[in-house]
Design an enzyme around this catalytic site. Structure first.
Site, PDB file in Angstrom:
ATOM      1  N   ARG A  36      -9.204   2.462  -2.198  1.00 37.72           N
ATOM      2  CA  ARG A  36      -8.199   1.384  -2.306  1.00 37.72           C
ATOM      3  C   ARG A  36      -7.816   1.085  -3.749  1.00 37.72           C
ATOM      4  O   ARG A  36      -7.550  -0.064  -4.103  1.00 37.72           O
ATOM      5  CB  ARG A  36      -8.698   0.100  -1.642  1.00 37.72           C
ATOM      6  CG  ARG A  36      -8.846   0.183  -0.137  1.00 37.72           C
ATOM      7  CD  ARG A  36      -7.500   0.008   0.555  1.00 37.72           C
ATOM      8  NE  ARG A  36      -7.673   0.051   1.998  1.00 37.72           N
ATOM      9  CZ  ARG A  36      -7.584  -1.005   2.793  1.00 37.72           C
ATOM     10  NH1 ARG A  36      -7.326  -2.180   2.299  1.00 37.72           N
ATOM     11  NH2 ARG A  36      -7.736  -0.854   4.087  1.00 37.72           N
ATOM     12  N   ARG A  40      -3.891  -4.657  -3.966  1.00 37.94           N
ATOM     13  CA  ARG A  40      -3.554  -6.032  -4.340  1.00 37.94           C
ATOM     14  C   ARG A  40      -4.240  -6.584  -5.577  1.00 37.94           C
ATOM     15  O   ARG A  40      -3.863  -7.638  -6.058  1.00 37.94           O
ATOM     16  CB  ARG A  40      -3.828  -6.954  -3.140  1.00 37.94           C
ATOM     17  CG  ARG A  40      -2.823  -6.744  -2.033  1.00 37.94           C
ATOM     18  CD  ARG A  40      -3.319  -7.274  -0.725  1.00 37.94           C
ATOM     19  NE  ARG A  40      -4.486  -6.504  -0.309  1.00 37.94           N
ATOM     20  CZ  ARG A  40      -5.115  -6.682   0.847  1.00 37.94           C
ATOM     21  NH1 ARG A  40      -4.717  -7.631   1.668  1.00 37.94           N
ATOM     22  NH2 ARG A  40      -6.134  -5.928   1.162  1.00 37.94           N
ATOM     23  N   ARG A  49       5.264  -5.052  -3.932  1.00 37.70           N
ATOM     24  CA  ARG A  49       5.153  -5.668  -2.600  1.00 37.70           C
ATOM     25  C   ARG A  49       5.995  -6.937  -2.458  1.00 37.70           C
ATOM     26  O   ARG A  49       6.340  -7.334  -1.349  1.00 37.70           O
ATOM     27  CB  ARG A  49       3.681  -5.959  -2.302  1.00 37.70           C
ATOM     28  CG  ARG A  49       2.885  -4.737  -1.876  1.00 37.70           C
ATOM     29  CD  ARG A  49       3.124  -4.357  -0.409  1.00 37.70           C
ATOM     30  NE  ARG A  49       2.350  -5.235   0.481  1.00 37.70           N
ATOM     31  CZ  ARG A  49       2.862  -6.198   1.212  1.00 37.70           C
ATOM     32  NH1 ARG A  49       4.156  -6.443   1.187  1.00 37.70           N
ATOM     33  NH2 ARG A  49       2.091  -6.937   1.980  1.00 37.70           N
ATOM     34  N   ASP A  85      -1.518   4.675   5.051  1.00 37.75           N
ATOM     35  CA  ASP A  85      -2.563   3.965   5.785  1.00 37.75           C
ATOM     36  C   ASP A  85      -3.010   4.834   6.955  1.00 37.75           C
ATOM     37  O   ASP A  85      -2.208   5.601   7.503  1.00 37.75           O
ATOM     38  CB  ASP A  85      -2.057   2.617   6.304  1.00 37.75           C
ATOM     39  CG  ASP A  85      -3.222   1.708   6.687  1.00 37.75           C
ATOM     40  OD1 ASP A  85      -3.717   0.981   5.810  1.00 37.75           O
ATOM     41  OD2 ASP A  85      -3.671   1.778   7.849  1.00 37.75           O
ATOM     42  N   TYR A 162      -8.930   1.012  16.622  1.00 38.50           N
ATOM     43  CA  TYR A 162      -7.744   0.163  16.395  1.00 38.50           C
ATOM     44  C   TYR A 162      -6.765   0.269  17.564  1.00 38.50           C
ATOM     45  O   TYR A 162      -6.196  -0.731  18.004  1.00 38.50           O
ATOM     46  CB  TYR A 162      -7.047   0.541  15.086  1.00 38.50           C
ATOM     47  CG  TYR A 162      -7.787   0.034  13.869  1.00 38.50           C
ATOM     48  CD1 TYR A 162      -7.657  -1.292  13.463  1.00 38.50           C
ATOM     49  CD2 TYR A 162      -8.640   0.848  13.150  1.00 38.50           C
ATOM     50  CE1 TYR A 162      -8.344  -1.781  12.359  1.00 38.50           C
ATOM     51  CE2 TYR A 162      -9.338   0.379  12.048  1.00 38.50           C
ATOM     52  CZ  TYR A 162      -9.189  -0.937  11.656  1.00 38.50           C
ATOM     53  OH  TYR A 162      -9.875  -1.416  10.572  1.00 38.50           O
TER      54      TYR A 162
HETATM   55  O1  CP3 Z   1      -5.523   3.225  -2.534  1.00 40.79           O
HETATM   56  C1  CP3 Z   1      -5.921   3.778  -1.482  1.00 40.79           C
HETATM   57  O2  CP3 Z   1      -7.114   3.840  -1.148  1.00 40.79           O
HETATM   58  C2  CP3 Z   1      -4.896   4.480  -0.602  1.00 40.79           C
HETATM   59  C3  CP3 Z   1      -4.294   3.735   0.438  1.00 40.79           C
HETATM   60  C4  CP3 Z   1      -5.091   3.240   1.644  1.00 40.79           C
HETATM   61  C5  CP3 Z   1      -4.779   2.013   2.278  1.00 40.79           C
HETATM   62  N1  CP3 Z   1      -5.540   1.922   3.409  1.00 40.79           N
HETATM   63  C6  CP3 Z   1      -3.778   1.060   1.798  1.00 40.79           C
HETATM   64  C7  CP3 Z   1      -3.744  -0.306   2.338  1.00 40.79           C
HETATM   65  C8  CP3 Z   1      -6.115   3.848   2.377  1.00 40.79           C
HETATM   66  C9  CP3 Z   1      -6.854   5.151   2.115  1.00 40.79           C
HETATM   67  C10 CP3 Z   1      -6.375   3.002   3.506  1.00 40.79           C
HETATM   68  C11 CP3 Z   1      -7.364   3.325   4.530  1.00 40.79           C
HETATM   69  C12 CP3 Z   1      -7.586   2.373   5.631  1.00 40.79           C
HETATM   70  N2  CP3 Z   1      -6.677   1.555   6.233  1.00 40.79           N
HETATM   71  C13 CP3 Z   1      -8.818   2.234   6.323  1.00 40.79           C
HETATM   72  C14 CP3 Z   1     -10.082   3.036   6.055  1.00 40.79           C
HETATM   73  C15 CP3 Z   1     -10.828   2.568   4.870  1.00 40.79           C
HETATM   74  C16 CP3 Z   1     -11.417   1.197   4.974  1.00 40.79           C
HETATM   75  O3  CP3 Z   1     -10.982   0.329   4.192  1.00 40.79           O
HETATM   76  O4  CP3 Z   1     -12.309   0.974   5.807  1.00 40.79           O
HETATM   77  C17 CP3 Z   1      -8.635   1.252   7.312  1.00 40.79           C
HETATM   78  C18 CP3 Z   1      -9.677   0.772   8.276  1.00 40.79           C
HETATM   79  C19 CP3 Z   1      -7.277   0.841   7.249  1.00 40.79           C
HETATM   80  C20 CP3 Z   1      -6.582  -0.151   8.122  1.00 40.79           C
HETATM   81  C21 CP3 Z   1      -6.043  -1.292   7.391  1.00 40.79           C
HETATM   82  N3  CP3 Z   1      -4.982  -1.245   6.527  1.00 40.79           N
HETATM   83  C22 CP3 Z   1      -6.498  -2.636   7.450  1.00 40.79           C
HETATM   84  C23 CP3 Z   1      -7.661  -3.102   8.290  1.00 40.79           C
HETATM   85  C24 CP3 Z   1      -5.674  -3.371   6.616  1.00 40.79           C
HETATM   86  C25 CP3 Z   1      -5.679  -4.885   6.456  1.00 40.79           C
HETATM   87  C26 CP3 Z   1      -6.812  -5.346   5.704  1.00 40.79           C
HETATM   88  C27 CP3 Z   1      -6.466  -5.362   4.258  1.00 40.79           C
HETATM   89  O5  CP3 Z   1      -7.220  -4.791   3.462  1.00 40.79           O
HETATM   90  O6  CP3 Z   1      -5.433  -5.999   3.961  1.00 40.79           O
HETATM   91  C28 CP3 Z   1      -4.760  -2.488   5.999  1.00 40.79           C
HETATM   92  C29 CP3 Z   1      -3.725  -2.841   5.003  1.00 40.79           C
HETATM   93  C30 CP3 Z   1      -3.694  -2.048   3.754  1.00 40.79           C
HETATM   94  N4  CP3 Z   1      -3.890  -0.707   3.646  1.00 40.79           N
HETATM   95  C31 CP3 Z   1      -3.390  -2.563   2.466  1.00 40.79           C
HETATM   96  C32 CP3 Z   1      -3.419  -1.473   1.571  1.00 40.79           C
HETATM   97  C33 CP3 Z   1      -3.118  -1.482   0.092  1.00 40.79           C
HETATM   98  C34 CP3 Z   1      -3.029  -3.992   2.138  1.00 40.79           C
HETATM   99  C35 CP3 Z   1      -1.563  -4.128   2.397  1.00 40.79           C
HETATM  100  C36 CP3 Z   1      -0.885  -5.202   1.593  1.00 40.79           C
HETATM  101  O7  CP3 Z   1      -0.916  -6.346   2.051  1.00 40.79           O
HETATM  102  O8  CP3 Z   1      -0.292  -4.883   0.544  1.00 40.79           O
END
Ligand code: CP3
Length: 352
Positions: A36, A40, A49, A85, A162
């Site tokens: 990640r 943010r 964003r 994602d 999910y």
């Molecule tokens: O920078 C990176 O790592 C690359 C991008 C990336 C994101 N999500 C961006 C993201 C990667 C590799 C993921 C993987 C992901 N997404 C996983 C597996 C890894 C982990 O964290 O366990 C999972 C379970 C998800 C599903 C997901 N996406 C959730 C549960 C959420 C909401 C929770 C949160 O952290 O806000 C997201 C949103 C998400 N994915 C954001 C980002 C940058 C936040 C979005 C925003 O509001 O800008």
């Protein structure tokens, strides 16, 4: 991975320290990237964003490329990870996806019955996720030669969690109900997800990804027997499909220490969370695979001395192994930039 597919000149002159470590070489200064790393905690990400919703950033190649590059410009990480994602494929599968602020992902049409498994759309990732693949191409062109580009997918079980639950799966009521009461439909679902995932990852590699990471965030909720019976076969199938290509595969599972059969997946790299001591992982995987991890992301909310001590311990423990420094899970949104600077300074301090 078969030696003959790696041209000898590539193997010898490999500039990407991430790939060298992923292939088992111990690097005096370990390559580093953070799960990640685009997100943010970065003001420049929040600025993008402010004008675009999350899914649009993922699906607009220029924007995805821009936010992928942001942490590379700021921190000079050794690998970039595609900004996307694991849930994006829910869209072509026909399940509907939105992200509600504060509530995380929502799957609009959850998959809970045999009929719903059967009616998932089959799709060709090269056609229906062509925007993601276009982003991969763009990023690989922008990225310096010495940095690896990581493409990724959710592991089928985590994706299934999910899709079945319709959002954040915890406490897994619907997932377990389907797994226990209709294992056949459950297995069919995992296999359908594995089919497109292998194709999708091969398409990412063709588009320029140097490595692949499979995120199995929820794999650790399974018992030893369930993991072996349900999850292991689909993971082995994906990794076997990818290992005919030149890109190494990392498998990351959260809270999966009890799962001895993880070692049978055949991945090139295992991503560790903070619970698994590097020493134990070295004993378990030996020279069979490289390791990645595993600083607790909460440590980045502490002070300089604590961060430096914890990072140094990990580097010392990883001595001799093919090792990539990372966190044990994604970086927290309230992480101060200065903590990342301190971490990188500690990791790279003997580079000068
Ligand atoms: O920078 C990176 O790592 C690359 C991008 C990336 C994101 N999500 C961006 C993201 C990667 C590799 C993921 C993987 C992901 N997404 C996983 C597996 C890894 C982990 O964290 O366990 C999972 C379970 C998800 C599903 C997901 N996406 C959730 C549960 C959420 C909401 C929770 C949160 O952290 O806000 C997201 C949103 C998400 N994915 C954001 C980002 C940058 C936040 C979005 C925003 O509001 O800008």
């Amino acid at each position: 991975m078969p030696e003959e597919v790696l041209a000898p000149s590539v193997a010898v002159t490999q500039k990407k320290s991430f790939l060298r470590a992923a292939r088992g070489e111990h690097m005096r200064i370990p390559p580093v990237w953070l799960m990640r790393q685009a997100g943010r905690y970065l003001p420049e990400y929040l600025a993008v964003r402010a004008d675009h919703d999350f899914i649009s950033v993922c699906r607009t190649p220029d924007l995805a490329c821009e936010v992928t590059m942001q942490p590379i410009r700021r921190f000079d990480f050794d690998a970039a990870i595609l900004f996307s994602d694991i849930l994006i494929p829910a869209i072509p599968l026909g399940c509907g996806l939105r992200f509600d602020s504060g509530h995380g992902p929502v799957i609009e049409r959850p998959v809970r019955s045999r009929n719903e498994v059967d009616s998932l759309r089959e799709f060709d990732p090269r056609e229906e996720l062509d925007d993601v693949l276009a982003a991969v191409k763009l990023i690989r062109r922008e990225l310096p030669d010495d940095k690896a580009l990581i493409g990724f997918a959710g592991a089928p079980f985590t994706l299934a969690c999910y899709l079945i639950e319709g959002g954040k799966p915890d406490p897994f009521r619907n997932v377990k109900r389907m797994m226990y009461s209709d294992p056949e439909a459950f297995t069919k679902l995992l296999n359908k997800l594995a089919d497109f995932t292998a194709d999708y990852m091969l398409a990412m590699i063709d588009a320029g990804a140097d490595a692949i990471q499979l995120f199995d965030t929820w794999g650790g909720i399974l018992t030893v027997a369930e993991f072996r019976a349900l999850n292991l076969p689909v993971l082995q199938r994906i990794v076997a499909a990818l290992n005919h290509s030149v890109a190494p595969t990392t498998y990351f599972v959260l809270n999966g220490m009890h799962l001895a059969s993880v070692a049978e997946i055949g991945a090139d790299v295992y991503g560790l969370d903070w619970r698994m001591p590097i020493q134990s992982a070295k004993a378990r995987f030996g020279t069979q695979a490289s390791l990645q991890g595993n600083l607790d992301p909460v440590l980045l909310l502490t002070d300089e001395t604590t961060i430096r001590r914890a990072a140094r311990q990990i580097i010392n423990d990883a001595e001799g192994a093919g090792f990539i420094f990372n966190l044990g899970h994604g970086i927290l949104p309230d992480t101060p930039i200065s903590s990342v600077d301190i971490l990188l300074d500690e990791i790279r301090s003997s580079r000068a």
